[in-house]
Design a protein around this motif. Sequence first.
Motif, PDB file in Angstrom:
ATOM      1  N   GLU A   1       0.406   1.928  -6.947  1.00 12.32           N
ATOM      2  CA  GLU A   1       0.149   3.348  -7.156  1.00 12.32           C
ATOM      3  C   GLU A   1      -1.253   3.682  -6.648  1.00 12.32           C
ATOM      4  OE1 GLU A   1       0.781   4.524 -11.162  1.00 12.32           O
ATOM      5  OE2 GLU A   1       2.787   3.638 -11.293  1.00 12.32           O
ATOM      6  N   ASP A   2      -1.464   4.954  -6.364  1.00  9.61           N
ATOM      7  CA  ASP A   2      -2.761   5.372  -5.822  1.00  9.61           C
ATOM      8  C   ASP A   2      -3.912   4.954  -6.739  1.00  9.61           C
ATOM      9  OD1 ASP A   2      -1.405   6.450  -3.738  1.00  9.61           O
ATOM     10  OD2 ASP A   2      -1.599   8.540  -4.371  1.00  9.61           O
ATOM     11  N   ARG A   3      -3.685   5.036  -8.044  1.00 12.56           N
ATOM     12  CA  ARG A   3      -4.760   4.705  -8.985  1.00 12.56           C
ATOM     13  C   ARG A   3      -5.072   3.207  -8.999  1.00 12.56           C
ATOM     14  NH1 ARG A   3      -2.373   2.899 -13.820  1.00 12.56           N
ATOM     15  NH2 ARG A   3      -0.100   3.195 -13.891  1.00 12.56           N
ATOM     16  N   HIS A   4      -4.133   2.395  -8.491  1.00 11.86           N
ATOM     17  CA  HIS A   4      -4.362   0.951  -8.445  1.00 11.86           C
ATOM     18  C   HIS A   4      -5.174   0.528  -7.227  1.00 11.86           C
ATOM     19  CE1 HIS A   4      -0.523   0.368 -11.064  1.00 11.86           C
ATOM     20  NE2 HIS A   4      -1.606   0.505 -11.814  1.00 11.86           N
TER      21      HIS A   4
ATOM     22  N   TRP B   1       5.799   8.864   0.116  1.00  7.85           N
ATOM     23  CA  TRP B   1       4.431   8.911  -0.424  1.00  7.85           C
ATOM     24  C   TRP B   1       3.819  10.286  -0.169  1.00  7.85           C
ATOM     25  CZ3 TRP B   1      -0.006   5.499   1.989  1.00  7.85           C
ATOM     26  CH2 TRP B   1      -1.169   5.646   1.229  1.00  7.85           C
TER      27      TRP B   1
ATOM     28  N   THR C   1      -8.100   0.559  -5.967  1.00 10.16           N
ATOM     29  CA  THR C   1      -9.528   0.722  -6.208  1.00 10.16           C
ATOM     30  C   THR C   1     -10.301   0.321  -4.956  1.00 10.16           C
ATOM     31  OG1 THR C   1      -9.713  -1.535  -7.050  1.00 10.16           O
ATOM     32  CG2 THR C   1      -9.182   0.201  -8.645  1.00 10.16           C
ATOM     33  N   ARG C   2     -11.608   0.496  -5.021  1.00 12.65           N
ATOM     34  CA  ARG C   2     -12.418   0.120  -3.862  1.00 12.65           C
ATOM     35  C   ARG C   2     -12.263  -1.361  -3.548  1.00 12.65           C
ATOM     36  NH1 ARG C   2     -18.539   2.116  -3.357  1.00 12.65           N
ATOM     37  NH2 ARG C   2     -17.330   4.054  -3.160  1.00 12.65           N
TER      38      ARG C   2
ATOM     39  N   THR D   1      -3.889   8.375   2.815  1.00  9.16           N
ATOM     40  CA  THR D   1      -4.750   8.040   1.678  1.00  9.16           C
ATOM     41  C   THR D   1      -5.748   9.161   1.418  1.00  9.16           C
ATOM     42  OG1 THR D   1      -4.547   5.678   2.176  1.00  9.16           O
ATOM     43  CG2 THR D   1      -6.380   6.337   0.768  1.00  9.16           C
TER      44      THR D   1
ATOM     45  N   THR E   1      -0.284  20.331  -9.852  1.00 12.20           N
ATOM     46  CA  THR E   1      -1.665  20.510 -10.311  1.00 12.20           C
ATOM     47  C   THR E   1      -2.108  21.952 -10.115  1.00 12.20           C
ATOM     48  OG1 THR E   1      -2.197  18.216  -9.754  1.00 12.20           O
ATOM     49  CG2 THR E   1      -4.044  19.742 -10.006  1.00 12.20           C
TER      50      THR E   1
ATOM     51  N   ASP F   1       2.709  13.157  -2.980  1.00 19.26           N
ATOM     52  CA  ASP F   1       1.367  13.735  -3.035  1.00 19.26           C
ATOM     53  C   ASP F   1       1.428  15.257  -2.959  1.00 19.26           C
ATOM     54  OD1 ASP F   1       0.206  11.292  -3.314  1.00 19.26           O
ATOM     55  OD2 ASP F   1      -0.534  11.130  -1.252  1.00 19.26           O
TER      56      ASP F   1
ATOM     57  N   GLU G   1       0.808  -1.219   0.000  1.00 19.81           N
ATOM     58  CA  GLU G   1       0.000   0.000   0.000  1.00 19.81           C
ATOM     59  C   GLU G   1       0.841   1.269   0.000  1.00 19.81           C
ATOM     60  OE1 GLU G   1      -4.159   1.569   2.008  1.00 19.81           O
ATOM     61  OE2 GLU G   1      -3.120  -0.182   2.810  1.00 19.81           O
TER      62      GLU G   1
END
Length: 284
Positions: free
Chosen positions: A76-79, A265, A81-82, A206, A276, A269, A71
């Motif tokens: 990766e964060d996109r991996h 991590w 999933t719920r 997270t 962004t 972020d 984790e």
Amino acid sequence: MVAGQSKLFRAFKYTVYGLLTLNVWLFFNEEWAASALRFGDGIAFADIIEGFAATIDTAAWVVLLLMFELETYVLEDRHITRFVGWVLQLLRVLCYAVICYAFFGYVTKLLFLMQVTPFTAVTDLCASAVQNWAYATDLDQYEMITAGTCESFTSSNQFVRFYGMNALVDTDGYREILRLAWVDVINAGVWLGVVAVLEMDVQLQTRERLHGRIQTLSNCAKYVMYSLLFLAAVYWGFKGDFVDFWDAFLWLVAFVFIELNVVQWQQEDERAAKETGAALLGDA
């Protein structure tokens, strides 16, 4: 997932993880030998946790360590999933249940060790009355008393007998064994605290909420707990209990890796958020 770890660093990290996995086998060998004497008529299912507390505890911690590694570094964060999140949570809950169960095993073992009785029938370990008995040389370590070995164990004439066992130890040795059992309980309890705080860190990170006063309190709590764990490792080292010392040292190193994963991590972020924000300002 975090980036920036060199191949050499990753090789070192996973070598440590591999050595911790090997420790499961080392503890099993040690506890298997002790359980043969402790449970002479065979070990009942309900007694497994008392007989193999360190083995079960270490195995669950290894799985939990790998969950944290997944984790905080691999995925990766996109991996996450719920569905993946639920699977990781379920595995961690199972590990926590086993670890708490193992903690109960350490406590049970300590309570058992407190049930000794003075063994006044013998003042000489080489007496025929204790032939076919065992002598406790350390926590979970017993050696048979024979004519060739009896003089090497102790010169004391005061002994205690472990409840329900044909095993004894001198009073000084008993105090050392009891201290080691207490350290096991304290060490296991502190690790429960560490993983609770680390779990909070992961969940907050997270949600990108691990900062400010919360992070300061988390760091302070972990500093105190890691210090206690380090002292436990030092104690085992001074007492010559190599397996426990080696295991404690490796776990401290392993969780330093997890802490570094969380820090990196968090930095990633924060960097992504700044990029962004800069991109949005540029578009404006």
